[in-house]
Design a protein around this motif. Structure first.
Motif, PDB file in Angstrom:
ATOM      1  N   ARG A   1      37.391  44.150  64.559  1.00 23.71           N
ATOM      2  CA  ARG A   1      38.605  43.319  64.594  1.00 23.71           C
ATOM      3  C   ARG A   1      39.431  43.489  63.328  1.00 23.71           C
ATOM      4  NH1 ARG A   1      35.544  39.296  67.024  1.00 23.71           N
ATOM      5  NH2 ARG A   1      34.994  38.406  65.006  1.00 23.71           N
ATOM      6  N   ARG A   2      38.746  43.690  62.208  1.00 21.12           N
ATOM      7  CA  ARG A   2      39.461  43.811  60.926  1.00 21.12           C
ATOM      8  C   ARG A   2      39.955  45.230  60.656  1.00 21.12           C
ATOM      9  NH1 ARG A   2      37.768  39.535  57.031  1.00 21.12           N
ATOM     10  NH2 ARG A   2      36.467  38.072  58.179  1.00 21.12           N
ATOM     11  N   GLY A   3      39.720  46.144  61.580  1.00 24.97           N
ATOM     12  CA  GLY A   3      40.319  47.470  61.441  1.00 24.97           C
ATOM     13  C   GLY A   3      39.351  48.610  61.163  1.00 24.97           C
ATOM     14  N   ALA A   4      38.068  48.341  61.090  1.00 19.32           N
ATOM     15  CA  ALA A   4      37.100  49.438  60.902  1.00 19.32           C
ATOM     16  C   ALA A   4      37.025  50.248  62.205  1.00 19.32           C
ATOM     17  CB  ALA A   4      35.728  48.883  60.555  1.00 19.32           C
ATOM     18  N   LYS A   5      36.725  51.546  62.060  1.00 21.86           N
ATOM     19  CA  LYS A   5      36.610  52.402  63.239  1.00 21.86           C
ATOM     20  C   LYS A   5      35.131  52.538  63.607  1.00 21.86           C
ATOM     21  CE  LYS A   5      38.443  56.743  64.798  1.00 21.86           C
ATOM     22  NZ  LYS A   5      38.490  58.106  64.368  1.00 21.86           N
TER      23      LYS A   5
END
Ligand code: NAD
Length: 495
Positions: free
Chosen positions: A347-351
């Motif tokens: 959700r915070r943008g990690a892949k």
């Protein structure tokens, strides 16, 4: 509990009740309360464990107290001799113990076996104390000699976590018992069965009844150990949250305390790292024991362009077979915690470059496949908090100093590792990492006996290490004896 464990495969096997072992007998807890003990691979209860409180601790302390003087009066070499016998009994029952550890903890058989072998190595250090446990002595002036004797503390206790049922007990037991103490072990209530088998082996080896006792249970049992005035020292291994509390509570009653806590271990890869060694080693570090070990890799700091190695790590981890190469997660609560960290990072943008959330293992248990989160940032909980599962959070940085700054800022300090082929880079990093156990091209840098196991910062409360010589010092107290026997002309019969 007392019966031998019969499984020699992963097939579900019941084990009955884990009772307390006090004064050489299995007894129920005074509370009459029990908890189910699950085999995590099958998510099925293989038995129940009794929950002890102050009355059970009191009974165990009484038994220990009654046995301790005679045990302490034995020469250290005789106590060490008993540990030689214990070693041969552990080797005799290695298969049984390996399968028992695997069933109660969810580890693969190979991991269960390796953990018992490591426990045996700790017993060997106990055997060696019959030789290397000698105190020091020196003639400090003419006719005057100072000597140090390592004396037992009396009744002492150890508290262990779920992730290494037998091995962590053995981080404490050899030094404590060969040191002449009587011992109360409070195993994790999640994995109580190995301790019961150990009690029988300790008795068979020749340790008198009452010298080694097992009290099962959770927080109530630990609090009663901390509060009991006759217990002189407590060794604890578990999470930072609990370790900090136990350290404070036991210290308040004047006990000697050593509490090893949780971890957030950082590995650093620099561009000159060996591609094949590094990738296979990183995979082993974060997936071994399904990431449920305090030495597991958790954060990977990728310095500069190391994309080829990162690619190999993703490929290698993706080949791991659940149930064969990697074991189960300990519980449904652990599954929810670990997948929660992965969801949050995404959700915070990690892949999520490798996603183990939906992976299915055999036998219907609690499974999470190896998971790799790339492009994490320093503010993500997955990059800063202990996950205790097979999850690797990758942070991309430009320089080694940037990587070191991130590692240094994390409050834990258990382990860290640098992968490089340069001695200068290795020396630069090892001198600057904020961790008690540092690896160079070794992702699980466990100091083997006789070197002491223990981290720094929020990974440890108390002085010294748990194993090796530090363990010997922790479980004994030095008596300094100064003697003067020489006839001296300046003294008389009266003076
Ligand atoms: P835990 O802290 O939950 O439990 C450890 C022990 O403390 C158990 O015996 C448990 O019954 C007892 N306990 C639990 N809650 C308590 C409370 N409120 N008051 C008093 N006692 C309490 O740890 P765990 O989940 O069993 O084990 C995993 C943790 O242990 C991880 O954080 C891992 O990093 C750590 N660990 C550290 C090391 C090390 O050497 N530093 C080694 C193994 C595991």
């Amino acid at each position: 509990m007392s019966k031998p464990f019969t499984a020699r495969s992963y097939a579900f096997t019941e084990q009955g009740d884990a009772l307390n072992w006090i004064g050489g007998k299995f007894v129920p807890a005074a509370s009459g309360q029990t908890l189910p003990v699950e085999n995590p691979r099958h998510a099925r209860a293989m038995g129940r464990v009794v929950l002890s409180g102050p009355a059970d601790i009191e009974a165990a302390v009484q038994a220990a107290h009654a046995a301790r003087r005679e045990w302490a009066a034995m020469p250290v070499r005789e106590r060490a001799d008993i540990f030689y016998r214990l070693k041969s009994l552990l080797l005799r029952d290695l298969e049984e113990l390996a399968w028992l550890v695997s069933h109660e903890n969810g580890k693969t058989y190979a991991e269960g076996r390796a953990s018992v072998e490591k426990a045996i190595e700790c017993v060997e250090f106990g055997c060696a104390l019959g030789n290397v446990g000698a105190g020091e002595q020196l003639d400090v002036s003419r006719g005057v000699n100072c000597r140090v004797d390592h004396e037992p503390l009396g009744v002492v206790a150890g508290v262990s976590p779920f992730n290494f049922p037998l091995m962590v007990c053995m981080w404490m037991l050899p030094q404590a018992l060969v040191g002449g103490n009587a011992f109360l072990l409070k195993p994790s209530e999640v994995v109580p069965f190995s301790a019961g088998r150990l009690a029988l082996l300790v008795k068979e080896a020749g340790v008198p009844d009452g010298v080694f006792n097992v009290v099962n249970g959770g927080a109530d049992a630990v609090n009663a150990l901390c509060d009991h005035p006759s217990i002189k020292a407590v060794g604890f291994v578990g999470s930072t949250r609990v370790g900090r509390m136990v350290y404070a509570r036991g210290s308040a009653t004047g006990k000697t305390m050593l509490c090893l806590g949780g971890a957030k271990n950082h590995l650093m890869i620099v561009p000159d790292a060996d591609r094949s060694l590094t990738s296979s080693n990183v995979v082993a570090s974060f997936t071994g024991c399904a990431g449920q070990r305090c030495m597991a890799a958790s954060v990977l700091l990728a310095v500069g362009n190391v994309d080829a190695i990162l690619g190999d790590i993703v490929t290698g981890a993706g080949k791991i077979r659940l149930g064969e190469d990697m074991g189960a997660i300990i519980s449904k609560a652990a599954f929810d915690r670990i997948t929660g960290y992965i969801d949050d990072a995404e959700r915070r943008g990690a892949k999520v470059v490798l996603d183990g959330r939906k992976a299915k293992g055999p036998d219907g248990g609690y499974w999470i496949g190896p998971t790799i989160l790339d492009h994490c940032t320093r503010d993500m909980p997955s990059a800063t908090e202990e996950i205790f599962g097979p999850v690797l959070s990758i942070l991309r940085v430009k320089t080694l100093d940037e990587a070191l700054a991130i590692e240094n800022a994390n409050p834990y300090g258990n382990a860290a590792c640098i992968y490089t082929t340069s001695g200068a880079v290795a020396n630069y990093a090892t001198a600057r990492l904020e961790a008690g156990m540092v690896g160079v091209n070794v992702g699980v840098p466990v100091p083997r006996e006789p070197f002491g196991f223990g981290g720094w910062n929020h990974s440890k409360f108390g002085a010294g290490n748990m194993t090796g010589y530090d363990g010997w010092r922790f479980w004994t107290r030095p008596r300094k004896v100064t003697t003067k026997w020489a006839i001296q002309s300046d003294t008389t019969w009266m003076g």
